[in-house]
Design a protein around this motif. Structure first.
Motif, PDB file in Angstrom:
ATOM      1  N   LYS A   1      58.599 141.656  62.711  1.00 19.32           N
ATOM      2  CA  LYS A   1      59.242 141.378  64.271  1.00 19.32           C
ATOM      3  C   LYS A   1      58.534 142.400  65.209  1.00 19.32           C
ATOM      4  CE  LYS A   1      63.337 144.236  63.600  1.00 19.32           C
ATOM      5  NZ  LYS A   1      64.770 144.155  63.646  1.00 19.32           N
ATOM      6  N   ARG A   2      58.613 141.980  66.404  1.00 19.72           N
ATOM      7  CA  ARG A   2      58.283 142.505  67.536  1.00 19.72           C
ATOM      8  C   ARG A   2      59.574 143.017  68.400  1.00 19.72           C
ATOM      9  NH1 ARG A   2      55.282 139.006  70.428  1.00 19.72           N
ATOM     10  NH2 ARG A   2      55.231 140.574  72.199  1.00 19.72           N
ATOM     11  N   THR A   3      59.672 144.338  68.753  1.00 22.29           N
ATOM     12  CA  THR A   3      60.821 144.324  69.627  1.00 22.29           C
ATOM     13  C   THR A   3      60.466 145.086  70.966  1.00 22.29           C
ATOM     14  OG1 THR A   3      61.502 146.428  68.509  1.00 22.29           O
ATOM     15  CG2 THR A   3      62.677 144.482  67.736  1.00 22.29           C
ATOM     16  N   ALA A   4      60.968 144.944  72.180  1.00 22.34           N
ATOM     17  CA  ALA A   4      60.925 145.736  73.197  1.00 22.34           C
ATOM     18  C   ALA A   4      62.171 145.942  73.781  1.00 22.34           C
ATOM     19  CB  ALA A   4      60.159 144.692  74.560  1.00 22.34           C
ATOM     20  N   ALA A   5      62.525 147.445  74.179  1.00 25.49           N
ATOM     21  CA  ALA A   5      63.743 148.026  74.573  1.00 25.49           C
ATOM     22  C   ALA A   5      64.822 147.467  73.678  1.00 25.49           C
ATOM     23  CB  ALA A   5      63.863 147.632  75.962  1.00 25.49           C
TER      24      ALA A   5
ATOM     25  N   VAL B   1      61.549 140.148  70.428  1.00 29.62           N
ATOM     26  CA  VAL B   1      60.590 139.483  71.182  1.00 29.62           C
ATOM     27  C   VAL B   1      60.000 138.469  70.387  1.00 29.62           C
ATOM     28  CG1 VAL B   1      58.405 140.007  72.387  1.00 29.62           C
ATOM     29  CG2 VAL B   1      59.927 141.700  72.465  1.00 29.62           C
ATOM     30  N   ASP B   2      59.696 138.694  69.092  1.00 37.82           N
ATOM     31  CA  ASP B   2      59.300 137.534  68.386  1.00 37.82           C
ATOM     32  C   ASP B   2      59.283 138.093  66.878  1.00 37.82           C
ATOM     33  OD1 ASP B   2      57.782 135.143  67.675  1.00 37.82           O
ATOM     34  OD2 ASP B   2      55.869 136.162  68.350  1.00 37.82           O
ATOM     35  N   ASN B   3      59.435 137.212  66.012  1.00 35.29           N
ATOM     36  CA  ASN B   3      59.235 137.316  64.498  1.00 35.29           C
ATOM     37  C   ASN B   3      59.029 136.191  63.736  1.00 35.29           C
ATOM     38  OD1 ASN B   3      61.526 135.828  64.837  1.00 35.29           O
ATOM     39  ND2 ASN B   3      62.911 137.249  63.309  1.00 35.29           N
TER      40      ASN B   3
END
Length: 115
Positions: A45-49, A53-55
């Motif tokens: 998974k990708r996170t921002a703040a 964002v996506d997984n």
């Protein structure tokens, strides 16, 4: 033009489960993994703040584009991720899947095959 080089000291290989700070621990860019460890499922998974964002959860090889605006990248049960900076494959648009299903149904796939 060759892909930009990652900032000095940032990892371009991710070979252990965990969460990694983008721009601090790992370089942003396009990464590839051969897929899950053993017969499991590879999750990333990708996170921002602190927002997702996506997984994905997959049993196949994976490609992910980690953006400079991402804050963390998390991986679990995946083989080593390697920075490739190769362009990721195009993602199908929502209508593409519906068109493929309509075509399969129209060709009789779900009614015993073509006639």
């Amino acid at each position: 033009m060759p892909p930009p080089l990652p900032a000095e000291g940032l990892a371009t290989t991710i070979d252990a489960d965990g969460s990694y700070a983008v721009g601090t621990d790992i370089a942003p860019g396009v990464y590839q993994s051969a897929g899950p460890v053993d017969d499991g499922a590879c999750y990333w998974k990708r996170t921002a703040a602190d927002e997702l964002v996506d997984n994905a959860l997959t049993k196949k090889p994976a490609i992910v584009q980690i953006l400079p605006t991402d804050t963390t990248f998390t991986t679990n049960e995946c083989q080593t991720w390697q920075l490739t900076n190769q362009p990721p494959p195009p993602q199908p648009a929502p209508g593409d899947l519906m068109g493929q299903l309509t075509n399969l149904i129209g060709n009789g796939l779900f009614a015993g095959g073509p006639r």
